[in-house]
Structures are given as C-alpha cells and as structure tokens.
Design an enzyme around this catalytic site. Structure first.
Site, mmCIF file in Angstrom:
data_model
loop_
_atom_site.group_PDB
_atom_site.id
_atom_site.type_symbol
_atom_site.label_atom_id
_atom_site.label_comp_id
_atom_site.label_asym_id
_atom_site.label_seq_id
_atom_site.Cartn_x
_atom_site.Cartn_y
_atom_site.Cartn_z
ATOM 1 N N LYS A 288 0.858 -1.179 0.000
ATOM 2 C CA LYS A 288 0.000 0.000 0.000
ATOM 3 C C LYS A 288 0.900 1.238 0.000
ATOM 4 C CE LYS A 288 -4.490 0.933 1.982
ATOM 5 N NZ LYS A 288 -5.571 0.506 2.849
ATOM 6 N N GLU A 378 -19.720 -6.736 9.299
ATOM 7 C CA GLU A 378 -20.742 -6.051 10.090
ATOM 8 C C GLU A 378 -21.752 -7.029 10.671
ATOM 9 O OE1 GLU A 378 -19.642 -5.050 7.122
ATOM 10 O OE2 GLU A 378 -18.733 -3.105 7.594
ATOM 11 N N ARG A 406 -25.837 -3.533 6.140
ATOM 12 C CA ARG A 406 -25.480 -4.932 5.924
ATOM 13 C C ARG A 406 -26.058 -5.858 6.993
ATOM 14 N NH1 ARG A 406 -20.344 -5.938 2.766
ATOM 15 N NH2 ARG A 406 -21.091 -4.931 0.891
HETATM 16 C C1 TPP Z 1 -19.018 -3.041 4.166
HETATM 17 C C2 TPP Z 1 -17.870 -2.100 4.361
HETATM 18 N N1 TPP Z 1 -17.331 -1.961 5.587
HETATM 19 C C3 TPP Z 1 -16.303 -1.108 5.771
HETATM 20 C C4 TPP Z 1 -15.794 -0.387 4.734
HETATM 21 C C5 TPP Z 1 -14.711 0.643 4.966
HETATM 22 N N2 TPP Z 1 -13.487 0.313 4.250
HETATM 23 C C6 TPP Z 1 -13.152 0.917 3.097
HETATM 24 S S1 TPP Z 1 -11.718 0.380 2.482
HETATM 25 C C7 TPP Z 1 -11.514 -0.693 3.743
HETATM 26 C C8 TPP Z 1 -10.303 -1.555 3.789
HETATM 27 C C9 TPP Z 1 -10.221 -2.438 2.611
HETATM 28 O O1 TPP Z 1 -9.053 -3.199 2.708
HETATM 29 P P1 TPP Z 1 -8.554 -3.980 1.447
HETATM 30 O O2 TPP Z 1 -9.688 -4.640 0.783
HETATM 31 O O3 TPP Z 1 -7.432 -4.848 1.875
HETATM 32 O O4 TPP Z 1 -8.044 -2.850 0.473
HETATM 33 P P2 TPP Z 1 -6.736 -1.930 0.602
HETATM 34 O O5 TPP Z 1 -7.232 -0.593 1.081
HETATM 35 O O6 TPP Z 1 -5.796 -2.546 1.567
HETATM 36 O O7 TPP Z 1 -6.204 -1.865 -0.764
HETATM 37 C C10 TPP Z 1 -12.566 -0.609 4.657
HETATM 38 C C11 TPP Z 1 -12.663 -1.351 5.908
HETATM 39 C C12 TPP Z 1 -16.397 -0.553 3.476
HETATM 40 N N3 TPP Z 1 -15.999 0.144 2.410
HETATM 41 N N4 TPP Z 1 -17.408 -1.412 3.321
#
Ligand code: TPP
Length: 641
Positions: A288, A378, A406
């Site tokens: 990242k 969630e 959700r």
């Molecule tokens: C249902 C839901 N819960 C929480 C989030 C908040 N959220 C946005 S990005 C993220 C992290 C995603 O991690 P990853 O899939 O590993 O992607 P990265 O940012 O590491 O590339 C979260 C928790 C979301 N978008 N959707």
C-alpha cells in the site's frame, strides 16, 4: 491548478491507446500514472495508498484484457484511480470527489468501464460471478470477468459466499487477491495469518514457481492446456498434502503468489490466465502506498486517505485554527467509551474494521482485551455483540450508519427479537460528504425505527453524546439502544462534561416561540439554532425543540407542541421516508391533531457526493433552507403583525 500527465500517459485516453504501447514502455507508464495520482491527490485530496498499490496491476489488466467487454469489478473501489485515469477520466480527475465532479468510486453511470458500482466492501466476487454466469447463459465463452479484491475485503462474509458459489459454477471468473496485509488499519483475523503463511512458505512457493515455469509453456499448447494443467495440479496437490490450499479446497485454481509490482511479469501471468477456463484466483502481493516513500514507509492507516499534503516533504496539510476547535464526534465517542469502561467492567467495544475511523482504537489501545476489531464483518459484529450481551456484558458496537445496512437482519433476529440490550453507535449518520451515495448514512432512522425493542437517539452536541452513552450503559430492560451521530466535528471545544442520565424518550426545548415550531433530531439542530438567529433579525420567532429521541418519541412534549402550534417543521439529516419527520406525522395522525407539517431531510432520490454542507443545501435543510421553510410557512404573518 491542472496537473500535466507524463508524456506517455498524456496520449492515453482509453485502454485502446494503452494497448498501442510496446510492452517495454509499461514500466514508464506505471511511473507516470503513479506520479499523476500523487500530484493530484496531494493537491485535491482523496484515497491514496490503495491506488498506488495497484498501479502495475491496473496497467497490466487493461493491457491484457479487452475492457470494457471484459469486465473489471473492483472491490470497495477506493483503489480504482488508475483505472479511472486510463479509461478516459484523466482530464476530469482533478474534480475527484468534488460536488458535481467525478465520483471517488467506480460507478456504472459514470463510465462503461465501471462494470459495477461500489463503495462497500466484499461485493466483487458475487457481482463478477453473476456477470460470468450471465455470459455463459448467453453463449459467450470469450468474455472475461475479473474481480479485484483486497485482503481486507476478503475478510467479509460476502466474499466467501461468492467463492463458495464460484467454486461450483464452472464459470469464467478470475479473482485477483490484492494482498497488502492492510485493511484501513492493519488487517486482522486468521485469514490474514493464513495469507502470510502461504506467501512466505518456501516449500509451497518453490512448488508453485515450478508450476509457473511449466505454465509458461503450457499456454502455447492451446486446447490441450487444460488436461496438462490438471495433470500438473494433481501431482502438485499430492506434494502439498501437508499444506492444503484453502482456495483450492473451494475448487478455485490458485495461482501465485506473484509480485504485484512487476508489471511485465503481471502481463505474462494475466496473458496465461486468460486462456485458462473456469474459476481461478491469482494471489498478488502488493504494498500500500507503493512508490511514495512517506506512504510506503510511514503510517499506512494515515495514508489510506491523508487529505491534502505537500508531496515533496510528505507533510499532511492541517488547517490551523486560532481558537480551540470542537472535537470530532467519533473522538468524543472513543474517549467517553474508555471513561465509562473504566468504571463499568461489563463494557466492551466492537468495530468491524474501522478502529481509526470510529476511534474505537482508543479503547483497543487502553483495554486490548475488551475491544475487538472483527474485520470487515458487520453482520458478525452485530451477532457477536448479541452473544456478549447474552452473558451480561454491555457491548458498544460501533458501525458506520451506511455499513450497518449490511446487518439489518442481525439487528432484528439476533438482538431485538431476543430482547438483548446491545448498544449501537452509528457513526457517519447523515450525509457522509465526498464519499457519496454509497456512504451516506441516510436510512438508519427508517430501518431501525420499524424494529420493536429498539431505542433510537441522536445527540445535538458532545455533551448529549456523552450523556446518551452514559444512559445506554445503565441497566435497562432488554432493548437495543442506537445512538446516531454524524461525521465531523461537534460544537463544544470544552466537551469533557460531567455525564448524567437522560430519561429515555425525553427531548428538550431550546427556545419558545410563536406561530411555528421547529423539531430537530441530532446535530443538525445546530442549523436550526443558526436559522432562528437569522429569523429573529427578520422579525420571526419560531420555537425550537431538540427531540433527542426518535424512538420512543417524547409524547408529552409533542402533545404540548401540537396543542400550541399549528405549523411544525421537522429537520433531520436522514431520509424523509420513514424517518423522524414521519414518526412525528404518525403521532399527529394517531392523536388526531391537525397541523401543517413540513418535513426537511433527505429526499427519495440518490444524492451524489459533495461537502456535507453542499448536500444539506441541495436538499434544503441547511440553515438557509430552514429559514426559507419558516418564511414560506409563515407567509402573511409578518404583514399581519
Ligand atoms: C461493508 C464495508 N465496511 C467497511 C468499509 C470501509 N473500508 C473501506 S476500504 C476498507 C479496507 C479495505 O481493505 P482492502 O480490501 O485490503 O483494500 P486496501 O485498502 O488494503 O487496498 C474498509 C474497511 C467498506 N468500504 N465497506
């Protein structure tokens, strides 16, 4: 300030243009794309680390696949900036996330290259599988369907539901696992350990590398490839008996792990995978913030969405204020929870993957055995909280309003039907701002209000949030307690007020008035205060009530209001349909009052992204909108006086 792209990127207005490049130019293109993202986000803000981490993957995908016919489905979508820039949106990229500008997430309405609209996590596999099954049904076995999902998003149950189905679907779907070991905060759970394990296991990788070498040749065998691969796979499977692969067990062919920053390797790998039919997964290891040292080496959580920054020094720009500022509601929540938990050892904290976003990290640091990040889950967060409550603990389950959508069934089935006193703190309730419609916390009042055994409250300021949290941890009959509050700051720089109980279902009168009563719920009540000040100057004097509870409503107060006022305005930062204003109307109808009621709030349409105040203004419930509503309702009052 318009940011100039590098010379290769300048010529790319679609993936067609990209495909005209010689493969040897791709490294330079990646460099230019990365810098274009850095230059823009540093000036205009937005998500950051995730898009930098998939620059090579994005270029390789569009270089190899025939988009938009082949469908790229990005999970969450905050990492799709490179994709947007390569698919004709380079020239509007500087409007990213701005009012009326480009959306920060893939959006079907915005581009034919955005195969699926997104913002919430873990949807990509199911959506891509649906597309793959549809093309099979239509007799098209050429079209490719690619889900790009992060290791964080992979912790969501929906991703597993999708893989479970994909494994038996015999569909042409490629899942790309973009594994950077990070969610917004460090990723959590057993899956994370598993992924690290298969990434670092030497035996496993040696064998996998051998397969790759063979595969490089196999792809040239054309139609026989499948047979050869399965032979190779069978022999490998026996070699790997001691360390079976979870994805293979689900019937997905597992490839990788590969270096997600080696664009040339990615190109050849994807080119090979294109010819392999059936469900498969490619495990890519990425970093990242790749390519921007402060993000790559610094605090990755901060660089997830850093706001504007100085790209040379890496210093994040913070507004400087002369006077002390009110805190963010989320921080009041975080500190207050610890304060309460210090005195009440039954209190626990739960967050689904938003420790920093919700400030649950404050409790996680102070009391690591009593606060849990459960991953992007969630539904699990709610049912897990219900389980804690059955044992007499007092869970504070903090979920953004939009993500709580959700877990509706869990709230009904696992909490309310079972009379369990779980506390829900819904952050980002109301318009979320630049994240847009996928993130607006528009519906929680409506979807919580219809559930029996549910208390719903919303504070107008920091002191009320603390009082409501204090109240919600006192012993009560088996009801759930929802406290909703918005993104951003409150109004009280001195916010560490002594906490006191608020009788459930009681509001407070802010001011008496004449002719019109304004009834507000939550922080938006501060707009009504501003509106009243302005109206006073114009000779109008509406009453204002901070109702505090949507359920149960303060019926005594409502009887007083409807007895005294024949004109009522309700204001809420939430959907009008079924919301707070609807609750007031229901009361009025049931009690046979007759009054003219104007409800202000989020209308029955999708409201796009923008600053919160811009959206409040668009929907006419900013201070000006409230003033206008009062003036319209009292037309004639001034001249009659
Ligand atoms: C249902 C839901 N819960 C929480 C989030 C908040 N959220 C946005 S990005 C993220 C992290 C995603 O991690 P990853 O899939 O590993 O992607 P990265 O940012 O590491 O590339 C979260 C928790 C979301 N978008 N959707």
């Amino acid at each position: 300030m318009l940011i100039e792209p590098g010379k290769l990127l300048a010529k790319i207005n679609s993936p067609e243009d990209l495909k005209k490049l010689d493969q040897t130019q791709l490294v330079q293109l990646c460099d230019e794309l990365r810098h274009f993202i850095i230059d823009n986000v540093s000036v205009y803000g937005g998500h950051f680390g995730a898009s930098l981490g998939v620059v090579e993957l994005t270029v390789a995908l569009h270089y190899i696949f025939n988009t938009p016919k082949d469908q790229l489905v990005w999970d969450v979508g905050h990492q799709a900036y490179g994709h947007k820039i390569l698919t004709g949106r380079k020239d509007v990229f500087h409007t990213n996330r701005m009012y009326k500008g480009m959306s920060g997430f893939p959006k079907r309405k915005e581009s034919e290259y955005d195969a699926f609209g997104v913002g919430h996590s873990s949807t990509s596999i199911s959506a891509a599988l649906g597309m793959a099954v549809a093309s099979k049904y239509k007799g098209d076995d050429q079209q490719q369907h690619i889900a790009i999902i992060g290791d964080g998003a992979m912790t969501g149950g929906l991703a597993f539901e999708g893989m479970n189905h994909a494994g038996v679907s015999n569909s042409n779907i490629l899942i790309i696992l973009n594994d950077n070991c990070m969610s917004i905060d460090p990723n959590v759970g057993a899956l994370k350990d598993y992924l690290t394990d298969i990434t670092t296991s030497h035996t496993y990788n040696k064998v996998k590398d051998d397969v790759w070498n063979i595969l490089g040749k196999i792809s040239k065998f054309g139609p026989n490839a499948r047979e050869v691969i399965s032979k190779v796979e069978n022999s490998i499977k026996s070699l790997l008996l001691s360390q079976s692969n979870m994805f293979e067990s689900l019937n997905l062919r597992y490839f990788g792990p590969v270096d997600g920053h080696d664009v040339n390797h990615l190109v050849s790998v994807l080119d090979d995978l294109k010819d392999i039919k059936g469900p498969k997964i490619l495990h890519c290891i990425t970093t990242k913030g790749k390519g921007y040292a402060p993000a790559e080496n610094g605090n990755k959580t901060t660089w997830h969405a850093p706001g504007k920054f100085d790209k040379v020094s890496g210093e994040i720009r913070k507004k400087v204020h002369e006077a002390p500022q009110p805190p963010k509601y989320q921080d009041v929540f975080g500190h207050t929870l610890v304060e309460l938990a210090e005195k009440n050892d039954k209190i626990t904290g739960i967050t689904p993957a938003m420790p920093s976003g919700s400030s649950m990290n404050i409790m996680m640091e102070a009391m690591p055995d009593r606060a849990f990040d459960v991953g992007i889950a969630e539904q699990h967060a709610v049912t897990f909280s219900a389980g804690l409550a059955t044992q007499g603990l007092i869970p504070f389950c903090n979920i953004y309003s939009t993500f709580m959508q959700r877990a509706f069934d869990q709230v009904v089935h696992d909490v309310c039907i079972q009379d369990l006193p779980v506390n829900f703190c819904l952050d980002r309730a109301g318009f979320a701002g630049a994240d847009g419609p996928t993130h607006h916390g528009a519906y929680d009042i409506a979807y919580m209000r219809c559930i029996p055994n549910m208390i719903i409250a919303s504070p107008m300021n920091e002191a009320e949030l603390r009082d409501l949290m204090y109240t919600s941890q006192l012993p009560r009959e088996g009801k759930a307690f929802t406290i909703r509050y918005p993104r951003g700051q409150g109004v009280m720089p001195e916010w560490r007020t002594p906490m006191k109980e608020i009788a459930i279902g009681t509001g407070r009168k802010i001011k008496d008035g004449e002719d019109v009563a304004i009834l507000t719920i939550g922080h938006i009540g501060n707009y009504a205060v501003e509106a009243c000040e302005q109206l006073e100057k114009e000779g109008l004097n509406p009453a204002h009530y901070d109702m505090r509870f949507v359920k149960p409503l303060d019926e005594k107060m409502l009887h007083d209001i409807f007895s005294k006022y024949k004109k009522v305005i309700t204001v809420e930062d939430g959907c009008l349909m079924g919301g707070f204003g609807s609750a007031v109307l229901e009361f009025m109808a049931e009690q046979a009052y007759a009054a003219q009621v104007k409800r202000l709030g989020i209308p029955d349409r999708i409201v796009e992204h923008g600053e919160q105040i811009e959206l409040h203004a668009e929907c006419n419930f900013d201070p000006q909108g409230i003033v206008a509503a009062v003036v319209a309702m009292t037309e004639g009052v001034l001249t009659n006086k």
